[in-house]
Design a protein around this motif. Structure first.
Motif, PDB file in Angstrom:
ATOM      1  N   PHE A 136       0.832  -1.205   0.000  1.00 32.76           N
ATOM      2  CA  PHE A 136       0.000   0.000   0.000  1.00 32.76           C
ATOM      3  C   PHE A 136       0.866   1.255   0.000  1.00 32.76           C
ATOM      4  O   PHE A 136       0.501   2.275  -0.580  1.00 32.76           O
ATOM      5  CB  PHE A 136      -0.944  -0.006   1.202  1.00 32.76           C
ATOM      6  N   VAL A 137       2.024   1.177   0.672  1.00 31.69           N
ATOM      7  CA  VAL A 137       3.035   2.242   0.580  1.00 31.69           C
ATOM      8  C   VAL A 137       4.349   1.603   0.141  1.00 31.69           C
ATOM      9  O   VAL A 137       4.560   0.403   0.297  1.00 31.69           O
ATOM     10  CB  VAL A 137       3.214   2.997   1.914  1.00 31.69           C
ATOM     11  N   LYS A 138       5.226   2.414  -0.415  1.00 31.25           N
ATOM     12  CA  LYS A 138       6.484   1.916  -0.953  1.00 31.25           C
ATOM     13  C   LYS A 138       7.355   1.310   0.136  1.00 31.25           C
ATOM     14  O   LYS A 138       7.409   1.810   1.268  1.00 31.25           O
ATOM     15  CB  LYS A 138       7.272   3.065  -1.602  1.00 31.25           C
ATOM     16  N   GLN A 139       8.055   0.234  -0.229  1.00 30.68           N
ATOM     17  CA  GLN A 139       9.062  -0.326   0.664  1.00 30.68           C
ATOM     18  C   GLN A 139      10.094   0.754   0.990  1.00 30.68           C
ATOM     19  O   GLN A 139      10.483   1.541   0.129  1.00 30.68           O
ATOM     20  CB  GLN A 139       9.746  -1.520   0.008  1.00 30.68           C
ATOM     21  N   GLY A 140      10.516   0.783   2.235  1.00 33.09           N
ATOM     22  CA  GLY A 140      11.493   1.769   2.661  1.00 33.09           C
ATOM     23  C   GLY A 140      10.888   3.043   3.207  1.00 33.09           C
ATOM     24  O   GLY A 140      11.606   3.883   3.764  1.00 33.09           O
ATOM     25  N   THR A 141       9.569   3.203   3.046  1.00 33.71           N
ATOM     26  CA  THR A 141       8.900   4.397   3.578  1.00 33.71           C
ATOM     27  C   THR A 141       8.971   4.394   5.107  1.00 33.71           C
ATOM     28  O   THR A 141       8.804   3.351   5.748  1.00 33.71           O
ATOM     29  CB  THR A 141       7.424   4.430   3.137  1.00 33.71           C
ATOM     30  N   GLN A 142       9.187   5.553   5.672  1.00 30.03           N
ATOM     31  CA  GLN A 142       9.176   5.722   7.119  1.00 30.03           C
ATOM     32  C   GLN A 142       7.983   6.589   7.505  1.00 30.03           C
ATOM     33  O   GLN A 142       7.782   7.667   6.936  1.00 30.03           O
ATOM     34  CB  GLN A 142      10.470   6.398   7.597  1.00 30.03           C
ATOM     35  N   ALA A 143       7.181   6.110   8.457  1.00 30.97           N
ATOM     36  CA  ALA A 143       6.085   6.920   8.976  1.00 30.97           C
ATOM     37  C   ALA A 143       6.650   7.931   9.959  1.00 30.97           C
ATOM     38  O   ALA A 143       7.405   7.569  10.862  1.00 30.97           O
ATOM     39  CB  ALA A 143       5.051   6.041   9.664  1.00 30.97           C
ATOM     40  N   SER A 144       6.324   9.202   9.772  1.00 29.91           N
ATOM     41  CA  SER A 144       6.884  10.238  10.642  1.00 29.91           C
ATOM     42  C   SER A 144       6.181  10.295  11.989  1.00 29.91           C
ATOM     43  O   SER A 144       6.746  10.787  12.966  1.00 29.91           O
ATOM     44  CB  SER A 144       6.790  11.606   9.951  1.00 29.91           C
ATOM     45  N   ASN A 145       4.961   9.786  12.050  1.00 25.73           N
ATOM     46  CA  ASN A 145       4.226   9.750  13.304  1.00 25.73           C
ATOM     47  C   ASN A 145       3.097   8.744  13.145  1.00 25.73           C
ATOM     48  O   ASN A 145       2.691   8.428  12.023  1.00 25.73           O
ATOM     49  CB  ASN A 145       3.662  11.130  13.657  1.00 25.73           C
ATOM     50  N   ALA A 146       2.575   8.247  14.263  1.00 24.82           N
ATOM     51  CA  ALA A 146       1.512   7.248  14.196  1.00 24.82           C
ATOM     52  C   ALA A 146       0.724   7.264  15.495  1.00 24.82           C
ATOM     53  O   ALA A 146       1.210   7.722  16.542  1.00 24.82           O
ATOM     54  CB  ALA A 146       2.101   5.852  13.959  1.00 24.82           C
ATOM     55  N   MET A 147      -0.512   6.789  15.411  1.00 22.32           N
ATOM     56  CA  MET A 147      -1.331   6.643  16.617  1.00 22.32           C
ATOM     57  C   MET A 147      -2.374   5.566  16.367  1.00 22.32           C
ATOM     58  O   MET A 147      -2.588   5.121  15.235  1.00 22.32           O
ATOM     59  CB  MET A 147      -1.965   7.966  17.021  1.00 22.32           C
ATOM     60  N   PHE A 148      -3.048   5.131  17.445  1.00 24.84           N
ATOM     61  CA  PHE A 148      -4.064   4.091  17.323  1.00 24.84           C
ATOM     62  C   PHE A 148      -5.154   4.332  18.347  1.00 24.84           C
ATOM     63  O   PHE A 148      -4.962   5.034  19.346  1.00 24.84           O
ATOM     64  CB  PHE A 148      -3.445   2.702  17.532  1.00 24.84           C
ATOM     65  N   TRP A 149      -6.318   3.773  18.071  1.00 25.39           N
ATOM     66  CA  TRP A 149      -7.421   3.820  19.035  1.00 25.39           C
ATOM     67  C   TRP A 149      -8.417   2.705  18.692  1.00 25.39           C
ATOM     68  O   TRP A 149      -8.328   2.085  17.628  1.00 25.39           O
ATOM     69  CB  TRP A 149      -8.114   5.180  19.029  1.00 25.39           C
ATOM     70  N   GLY A 150      -9.326   2.439  19.605  1.00 21.39           N
ATOM     71  CA  GLY A 150     -10.341   1.420  19.393  1.00 21.39           C
ATOM     72  C   GLY A 150     -11.728   2.025  19.393  1.00 21.39           C
ATOM     73  O   GLY A 150     -12.016   2.941  20.171  1.00 21.39           O
ATOM     74  N   HIS A 151     -12.566   1.532  18.508  1.00 24.88           N
ATOM     75  CA  HIS A 151     -13.957   1.983  18.419  1.00 24.88           C
ATOM     76  C   HIS A 151     -14.828   0.789  18.806  1.00 24.88           C
ATOM     77  O   HIS A 151     -14.821  -0.235  18.123  1.00 24.88           O
ATOM     78  CB  HIS A 151     -14.257   2.437  16.991  1.00 24.88           C
ATOM     79  N   PRO A 152     -15.590   0.867  19.915  1.00 22.21           N
ATOM     80  CA  PRO A 152     -16.172  -0.350  20.499  1.00 22.21           C
ATOM     81  C   PRO A 152     -17.186  -1.090  19.640  1.00 22.21           C
ATOM     82  O   PRO A 152     -17.126  -2.315  19.567  1.00 22.21           O
ATOM     83  CB  PRO A 152     -16.798   0.142  21.805  1.00 22.21           C
ATOM     84  N   VAL A 153     -18.124  -0.392  18.997  1.00 17.97           N
ATOM     85  CA  VAL A 153     -19.133  -1.104  18.204  1.00 17.97           C
ATOM     86  C   VAL A 153     -19.380  -0.352  16.905  1.00 17.97           C
ATOM     87  O   VAL A 153     -19.900   0.765  16.915  1.00 17.97           O
ATOM     88  CB  VAL A 153     -20.468  -1.273  18.959  1.00 17.97           C
ATOM     89  N   ALA A 154     -19.001  -0.969  15.787  1.00 15.24           N
ATOM     90  CA  ALA A 154     -19.287  -0.404  14.472  1.00 15.24           C
ATOM     91  C   ALA A 154     -20.629  -0.915  13.955  1.00 15.24           C
ATOM     92  O   ALA A 154     -21.386  -0.188  13.315  1.00 15.24           O
ATOM     93  CB  ALA A 154     -18.177  -0.762  13.491  1.00 15.24           C
ATOM     94  N   TYR A 155     -20.921  -2.179  14.233  1.00 20.04           N
ATOM     95  CA  TYR A 155     -22.184  -2.797  13.821  1.00 20.04           C
ATOM     96  C   TYR A 155     -22.317  -4.102  14.592  1.00 20.04           C
ATOM     97  O   TYR A 155     -21.439  -4.477  15.382  1.00 20.04           O
ATOM     98  CB  TYR A 155     -22.216  -3.048  12.303  1.00 20.04           C
TER      99      TYR A 155
END
Length: 458
Positions: free
Chosen positions: A384-403
């Motif tokens: 999905f992104v090129k090999q060798g790409t570095q993410a400059s920042n990242a974060m995560f979270w959870g969403h309890p119920v989508a359906y």
């Protein structure tokens, strides 16, 4: 006590859409919402200077009904495009313009075995629909596809698919009509009989509008600013302009039948209305009414964990979103939210996200730093992104119920609850099973809901 023709409980998509339609028809409408904002799951998160959505979203304007609503709500805060790109993969090969699993390239032996089993099923007499989803799938597609799809279903829902009722097949439509050969082979089969037409798929690249359906028209829209929060803000302003009274921080606490009306307490407000449209889940209504029906154990909730990365836009190789059926990678879907929401900085930095469905009880196990690293590795591995790409920042979270997914045996407690609701008041109208998706709800409003809300109780 305030008087309305229709009181709507819940200001998620269904509540917003119903309020818009009813107000335009001349009804006096109020919308009550327990949170301090309208929009529900459509509200975006603010991370640094970015807007990040709870999932991959766009607004479908391929039909007149969708185009009329979204363009009226968003007005000058709208992006319209007719080149949305999506794809799928079961391993390394992408199939563009196709969301269902495509086994034809990465596992041609499986595809051939599945085709042979389907040919044998074609000769068998039609049978009643089994109660369980996996039994239905095997009766429809044969054992080879069922075994291949079973772990994919678990990845998509975060739960054991053996629990699901066959009534879940609408929500699991991406597992129907798998691609088991090239487009020419699939078209030849689909032309041969309704049996094959219902069971195998083609990609948009086939160029055949008979079988690619309305997806040939790829017209979608999205807010120009503020991501999906931009839609929520625009919806509030437009509904108020149409005369809808909106009460936030006003969860419904009491409902009773009045003399020719329904009386509702929500937050600090009391209402009388000709009808109450309950757009929220039935389990919440049962709790408000004090009805002892076990709706929780008849459904499987599906939550989602999101992993977001800052990357150079030039490094993104993927389409707007890519569905990943591979069992070796954690995420089920990747998308380039920053690109299609026009959130790219002057230095070229933008956002990509990965989504990993899971049971709500397991969100703390999935939404972790370790899985943030796994999601990034998957994004590189799938290309999905090129090999060798570095993410400059990242974060995560959870969403309890989508359906939620219906379990086998869900219908009995559901119908018990509906009967109990009607005993409290025939003026309470809800959303029927299978109509909670955005497009499906619009159809439900046109075909059933409006007449129930504006007509007299039966």
């Amino acid at each position: 006590m305030k008087h309305y023709d229709i009181l709507i409980a819940g200001a998620g998509f269904a509540g917003i859409y119903a309020a818009w339609r009813l107000a335009r028809s001349g009804a006096k409408v109020a919308l009550v919402e327990a949170s301090d904002k309208i929009g529900g799951n459509l509200q975006s998160k603010r991370w640094k200077e970015w807007w990040v959505d709870n999932g991959t979203h766009n607004f479908d304007i391929r039909t007149p009904i969708g185009e009329a609503f979204y363009t009226d709500i968003l007005r000058d805060n709208i992006l319209i495009w007719d080149d949305q790109q999506w794809g799928c993969t079961t391993d390394k090969t992408w199939t563009m313009g196709f969301e269902m699993p495509d086994f034809s390239v990465d596992d041609p032996a499986l595809a051939q075995t599945a085709l042979a089993e389907l040919a044998a099923l074609e000769a068998e007499p039609e049978k009643p629909v089994p109660a369980q989803y996996l039994d239905w799938y095997q009766a429809t597609y044969g054992p080879t596809l069922t075994e291949a799809v079973k772990p994919m279903l678990a990845k998509y829902t975060g739960s054991d698919p053996a629990l699901f009722s066959s009534d879940a097949r609408g929500a699991l439509g991406m597992f129907s009509r798998p691609k088991l050969g090239n487009d020419a082979e699939m078209i030849a089969l689909k032309e041969s009989s309704p049996f094959w037409d219902a069971r195998v798929g083609v990609s948009l690249a086939s160029g055949d509008p008979r079988f690619a359906g309305k997806s040939v028209n790829k017209k979608f829209c999205y807010p120009a600013k503020g991501a999906l929060t931009g839609f929520c803000d625009a919806a509030k302003a437009r509904l108020e302009a149409l005369g809808v009274d909106i009460f936030t921080s006003s969860g419904v606490s009491h409902i009773e039948d009045g003399n020719g009306c329904v009386e509702v307490k929500a937050g600090d407000h009391s209402f009388r209305a000709g009808k109450l449209f309950w757009s929220l889940p039935e389990v919440v209504l049962a709790k408000v009414l004090g009805i002892d029906v076990d709706l929780m154990s008849s459904a499987v909730p599906v939550g989602t964990c999101f992993f977001v990365f800052e990357v150079p836009e030039a490094s993104i190789l993927g389409p707007d979103y890519l569905q990943d059926y591979s069992l070796s990678r954690l995420p089920f879907r990747y998308n380039k939210l920053g690109v299609y929401s026009e959130q790219t900085k002057a230095d070229g930095t933008t956002l990509v996200t990965a989504e990993a469905p899971c049971h709500p009880a397991k969100i703390k196990e999935v939404a972790t730093e370790a899985n943030l690293a796994r999601a990034w590795e998957a994004m590189l591995d799938v290309g999905f992104v090129k090999q060798g790409t570095q993410a400059s920042n990242a974060m995560f979270w959870g969403h309890p119920v989508a359906y939620t997914m219906p379990k086998t045996g869900w219908r009995a407690p559901y119908e018990q609850a509906q009967a109990a609701f009607a005993k409290v008041s025939e003026r309470i109208v809800g959303v029927e099973f299978g109509y909670r998706g955005r497009f499906n709800f619009m159809t439900f409003y046109d075909t059933k809901l409006e007449s129930r809300l504006l007509g007299e109780p039966t």
